[in-house]
Design an enzyme around this catalytic site. Structure first.
Site, PDB file in Angstrom:
ATOM      1  CB  SER A 149      -0.919  -0.007   1.103  1.00  0.00           C
ATOM      2  OG  SER A 149      -1.454   1.220   1.392  1.00  0.00           O
ATOM      3  CE1 TYR A 166      -3.613  -1.952   5.149  1.00  0.00           C
ATOM      4  CE2 TYR A 166      -3.033   0.341   4.699  1.00  0.00           C
ATOM      5  CZ  TYR A 166      -3.159  -0.994   4.420  1.00  0.00           C
ATOM      6  OH  TYR A 166      -3.637  -1.080   2.827  1.00  0.00           O
TER       7      TYR A 166
END
Length: 260
Positions: A149, A166
């Site tokens: 990501s 994350y």
């Protein structure tokens, strides 16, 4: 000289895609399957996998599914073994399954940190290790595609939702990709990562409802967020002979967010 169209042809290839029942994983399954690969998709819920398989069948994709929770080591081992039994070999492994958690660092629960790390990092290591041992290393061929990501390439702005676990996990995926590419290149295995920006998915649904697509699109130079096709070309490049000389690379597919 190979024809360009043939470089992207995956006929005779096999692919295992985690988190393949919806969102980015299903999009990648569409791309690889419509180019001729036999596909096995995996996720936790059988009913959602059945629906995804029916969708892929409608596109003439040879697809089957295996339900597994990649946060559990025994499930990862079973997934690898079952996929090998079903396909005979795994040419392409797409590590897409993941989780997120939004919380300020000072208040972030340790259990949530462990949940994100177990699925986003530990599970990728375990499954890639299994597929490497069972298929790619003995066959001296493989394409590993990790879905990272842009959150693994940068921090969050002061007005963004804090997602420390994350971001950290996706940063780990980025360097896992580079390290494994260096180690497994001698076996003819390429290892690359896609770093998507903002795409609609179950993971991002809450943010879309809270902020709105228009506001999210404003952050990108292209003034849009990703759609149901935007990851397909990049995934196909890494999976096919068109990308056979590319390894250890991280490709941001983000509308230009990381360029500015």
């Amino acid at each position: 000289m190979t024809a360009v169209a043939d470089l992207f042809n995956l006929k005779g290839q096999t692919a295992l895609i985690t988190g393949g029942s919806s969102g980015l994983g299903l999009q990648i399954a569409e791309a690889l399957g419509t180019q001729g690969a036999r596909v096995v998709i995996s996720a936790r819920k059988a009913d959602v996998l059945e629906s995804a398989q029916a969708h892929l069948a409608g596109l003439d994709v040879d697809a089957s599914w295996i339900a597994a929770d990649n946060a559990r080591e025994d499930h990862v081992e079973r997934l690898a073994n079952d996929a090998m039994e079903r396909l005979g070999k795994i040419d392409i492994l797409v590590n897409n399954a993941g989780a997120t958690w939004g919380a300020a660092t000072a208040d972030h629960p340790l259990s949530a940190w462990d949940k994100v790390m177990n699925l986003n990092v530990r599970a990728i290591f375990l499954l890639t290790q299994q597929i490497g041992r069972l298929s790619m290393i003995p066959n001296r061929y493989g394409r590993v595609i990790n879905v990272a990501s842009i959150a693994g390439l940068k921090g969050n702005g002061p007005t963004s939702q804090p997602t420390i676990a994350y971001n950290t996990s996706k940063g780990a995926v980025v360097n896992f990709t580079r390290a494994l590419a260096g180690e497994w290149g001698k076996y003819g295995i390429t290892v690359n990562a896609l770093a998507p920006g903002f795409f609609p998915s179950k993971m991002t649904r809450g943010m879309i409802e809270k902020v709105g697509i228009e506001k999210l699109a404003e952050r990108a130079p292209l003034q849009r967020i990703g759609d149901d096709d935007d990851l397909k070309g990049a995934a196909l490049l890494f999976a096919s002979d068109a990308g056979k000389h590319i390894t250890g690379q991280i490709l941001a597919v983000d509308g230009g967010v990381t360029a500015v």
